[in-house]
Structures are given as C-alpha cells and as structure tokens.
Enzyme design. Structure first.
Site, PDB file in Angstrom:
ATOM      1  N   SER A   8       0.714  -1.339  -0.112  1.00 46.04           N
ATOM      2  CA  SER A   8      -0.112   0.029  -0.015  1.00 46.04           C
ATOM      3  C   SER A   8       0.448   0.691  -0.263  1.00 46.04           C
ATOM      4  CB  SER A   8      -0.670   0.031   1.531  1.00 46.04           C
ATOM      5  OG  SER A   8      -0.320   0.055   2.382  1.00 46.04           O
ATOM      6  N   ASN A  52       6.485   2.649   3.656  1.00 44.98           N
ATOM      7  CA  ASN A  52       7.873   2.235   4.045  1.00 44.98           C
ATOM      8  C   ASN A  52       8.681   2.180   4.536  1.00 44.98           C
ATOM      9  OD1 ASN A  52       5.393   4.355   6.226  1.00 44.98           O
ATOM     10  ND2 ASN A  52       4.901   3.110   6.497  1.00 44.98           N
ATOM     11  N   PHE A 116     -10.713   4.921   6.300  1.00 45.46           N
ATOM     12  CA  PHE A 116      -9.812   5.085   5.508  1.00 45.46           C
ATOM     13  C   PHE A 116     -10.206   4.335   4.231  1.00 45.46           C
ATOM     14  CE2 PHE A 116      -6.726   1.575   2.875  1.00 45.46           C
ATOM     15  CZ  PHE A 116      -5.554   2.380   3.467  1.00 45.46           C
ATOM     16  N   GLN A 172      -1.655  -6.168   7.598  1.00 45.56           N
ATOM     17  CA  GLN A 172      -2.902  -5.596   7.734  1.00 45.56           C
ATOM     18  C   GLN A 172      -3.993  -6.465   7.755  1.00 45.56           C
ATOM     19  OE1 GLN A 172      -0.452  -3.634   7.552  1.00 45.56           O
ATOM     20  NE2 GLN A 172      -0.674  -1.512   8.278  1.00 45.56           N
ATOM     21  N   LEU A 224       9.272 -10.430  17.600  1.00 46.49           N
ATOM     22  CA  LEU A 224       8.589 -10.411  18.563  1.00 46.49           C
ATOM     23  C   LEU A 224       8.283  -9.368  19.831  1.00 46.49           C
ATOM     24  CD1 LEU A 224      10.955 -13.329  19.558  1.00 46.49           C
ATOM     25  CD2 LEU A 224       8.761 -13.907  18.221  1.00 46.49           C
ATOM     26  N   GLY A 225       8.254  -8.156  18.933  1.00 45.84           N
ATOM     27  CA  GLY A 225       7.637  -6.786  20.109  1.00 45.84           C
ATOM     28  C   GLY A 225       9.517  -6.505  20.987  1.00 45.84           C
ATOM     29  N   GLY A 228      12.707  -9.062  20.118  1.00 40.87           N
ATOM     30  CA  GLY A 228      13.518  -8.846  18.518  1.00 40.87           C
ATOM     31  C   GLY A 228      13.062  -9.523  18.336  1.00 40.87           C
ATOM     32  N   ASP A 257       7.737  -2.393   9.550  1.00 40.89           N
ATOM     33  CA  ASP A 257       7.844  -1.800   8.280  1.00 40.89           C
ATOM     34  C   ASP A 257       9.400  -1.881   8.429  1.00 40.89           C
ATOM     35  OD1 ASP A 257       5.293  -1.860   7.801  1.00 40.89           O
ATOM     36  OD2 ASP A 257       5.043  -0.305   7.916  1.00 40.89           O
TER      37      ASP A 257
END
Length: 324
Positions: A8, A52, A116, A172, A224-225, A228, A257
C-alpha cells in the site's frame, strides 16, 4: 540484488480534538448522529506499508523498487521517495482515484474516529510484475506486502509462474483473508513475515501446524516486539536476535515496516540471516524513537555506533562495509 516491494501507498491525516467525543453524544439520539468537531491540529504523514519499507531501504542505500498504485495527487510523495533512494518508476497512477488515505480524529481521552479510503490501491491488481522486471533488468526477490487483496494474490501467482523468489507479508490484511487465501499466498514463499499474534492467526486460519507451514516456506521470520525477532528454517536451529537499546519510546507505528526494510537490505548485501535481522532491529529502533513512519533520519556514524554497542565489533565491521 534487485528487490521489489509491493504494498500500500497512503497518507495519514491525523487530527486532535481538545474535548471528549462522549460529551457530544446524546443517548437517545444515537440512531441519527450528525456531529462536527473543531480540531486544534492536523498532521499529514506519509505512510502505507510498501512505501514505508522502501523508504527504509532507500535510507540504507539498497535502491528498492516500489510497486503499488496511487492517484494523481502522488507527485509530492513521489518526489520525497525519489529523493530518499526509492525507485518509483513502477507505481501505477490512477486516472480517476486518489491515493489511499486514512483520516482520523483523536479526542482528549485518546478515543478515535477514523476512516480509511482505499482509493487507487484497488488498481494495484492491474500491475504486471513482468513489466517491472523488464524495466529494471530482472527481479531477484519480491516482497508481497499488505495491499489490495486481489493484487496480493495475483502477484503471488505471477511470482510462482515466473519462478521469481518472493516473501509473503500479510500484515494488516490477514484479518480479512480466508484460510484458503492465506494458504495460497504463503505456499512457496522464500520468506514468511509476521508478528507473534499474526503467526498464531496464520496457523489457526490455515489449519496448518508450525512444522507444516515450514514445509511450505523457506524461512519464517517472526517479530517478537521488545524481545526482537526469531527466524525458523526447516531442519535448522532457530536464530534469535534481540533489539538494540532504544533512547525513547515515542510511537510504535511503522516499526515492523522498518524491520523488514533493514532485513531486506541485509539480504541485498548478501550478509547472513542473523546479520540481516540485526540491521532490521537497529532500524526499527530508530522508528520507535520517532513520531511518524518516515520521519527518522539515518545518520550513519550514529547508526554504526549504536549497532556496535548492540551486536559487537565483528557484526559492525561487516555491516559497515555495505553501509555507504
């Protein structure tokens, strides 16, 4: 290594209302709401997962090829991406639709009302990857990111038909996809990207176990946030890479991204999967410290100092030779 990124292209229009939405709602009139809010601020930010990722790769000097659809209002955004090292020659410009747009108003309690508009994104399904390959002299890898669902399916099928290696990255769009679509999109992928939650959702929707999915993809890359990233390969030991230390946590939007941009850049340089993941984690750290997905600046000396601190001198020496 020529890497194309499909996904996108959008702009975010973010407004702030100093009051509370709840104070404007009348309980017995909710069936006929008609409200207008006088807002204090408006921030217009560049976004879209394809753009991005390409912006991050451009910052690292790997000349990505952006593949997606936008409207006639894309000129300023195109100039920005071109200036930051992105090849925008394969962006389709719609003759009738505007570039996709997210419009959101946030109140004092952080409640949000948003819409959106997909706009020109729906025309991404008309893009032929073969024409992109002919323009740039061939493609070594295509990342198929969140986009018009029909476009994602078409690009995946074309990659398989033409034997172009591809990476599957539903992001998404996974929430609206059926199990059959997900099975189609990941089968034969060289890389499968997701976060931890999406990993479970992929397994639930496809009905395939972790091992069954690894039978169908080359590598499974799971972010994994704060812990890492983990890379799994069939028959190989998992690779786990931790995050670089952050100086501040400002906004997590666009962090995934940025990781992909760094990881793909590492692949373009020909470094190991572990090293590529380290580059991705370092770039993601820059984004979480910044408000906006393309508002960070990659200062090479600072990047390498922090990379060295996080991953050691040997890793830094290898990356430094590619980061011009």
């Amino acid at each position: 290594m020529r890497i194309a990124v499909t996904g996108s292209i959008a702009t975010d229009h973010l407004m702030t209302f100093p009051g509370r939405f709840a104070d404007q709602l009348v309980a017995d009139q909710l069936h006929t709401v008609s409200l207008s809010f006088l807002v204090d601020t408006l921030d217009v930010r560049r976004g879209g997962v394809g753009a991005n990722i390409c912006f991050g790769m451009g910052q690292l000097g790997t000349a990505p090829i952006l593949v997606g659809a936008a409207g006639s209002d894309f000129d300023e955004y195109r100039a920005w991406l071109d200036r930051h090292g992105v090849d925008t020659g394969s962006v389709r410009i719609s003759e009738v639709l505007h570039t996709a747009r997210f419009v959101c108003t946030t109140d004092a309690d952080h409640n949000q009302i948003g819409s959106f508009y997909t706009g020109a994104m729906s025309e991404a399904r008309q893009i032929e990857l073969q024409s992109v390959a002919e323009r740039v002299g061939g493609l070594d890898l295509v990342l198929i990111g969140a986009d018009d669902p029909e476009a994602m399916l078409r690009h995946t099928e074309e990659c398989r038909t033409r034997s172009i290696p591809f990476a599957a990255d539903f992001s998404q769009q996974i929430a609206r996809m059926t199990g059959a679509d997900i099975r189609t999109l990941l089968t034969g992928a060289t890389y499968l990207f997701s976060n931890e939650y999406e990993k479970g959702l992929i397994e639930s929707k496809t009905g395939w176990t972790e091992d069954e999915i690894l039978d169908r993809v080359g590598h499974r890359v799971t972010t994994l946030g704060a812990r890492g990233v983990r890379i799994d390969t069939k028959g190989g030991a998992p690779i786990v890479v931790g995050c670089a230390e952050e100086e501040a946590k400002v906004d997590p939007t666009g962090v995934g991204d940025a990781f992909r941009a760094g990881f793909l850049s590492g692949l373009a340089w020909g470094v190991s999967l572990e090293r590529a993941a380290q580059v991705g984690c370092m770039l993601a750290t820059l984004v979480i410290e910044t408000l906006g997905t393309q508002e960070y600046t990659l200062r090479r000396a600072n990047f390498m100092d922090r990379f060295t601190k996080a991953y050691g001198h040997d890793a830094a020496e290898e990356v430094q030779s590619h980061l011009k």
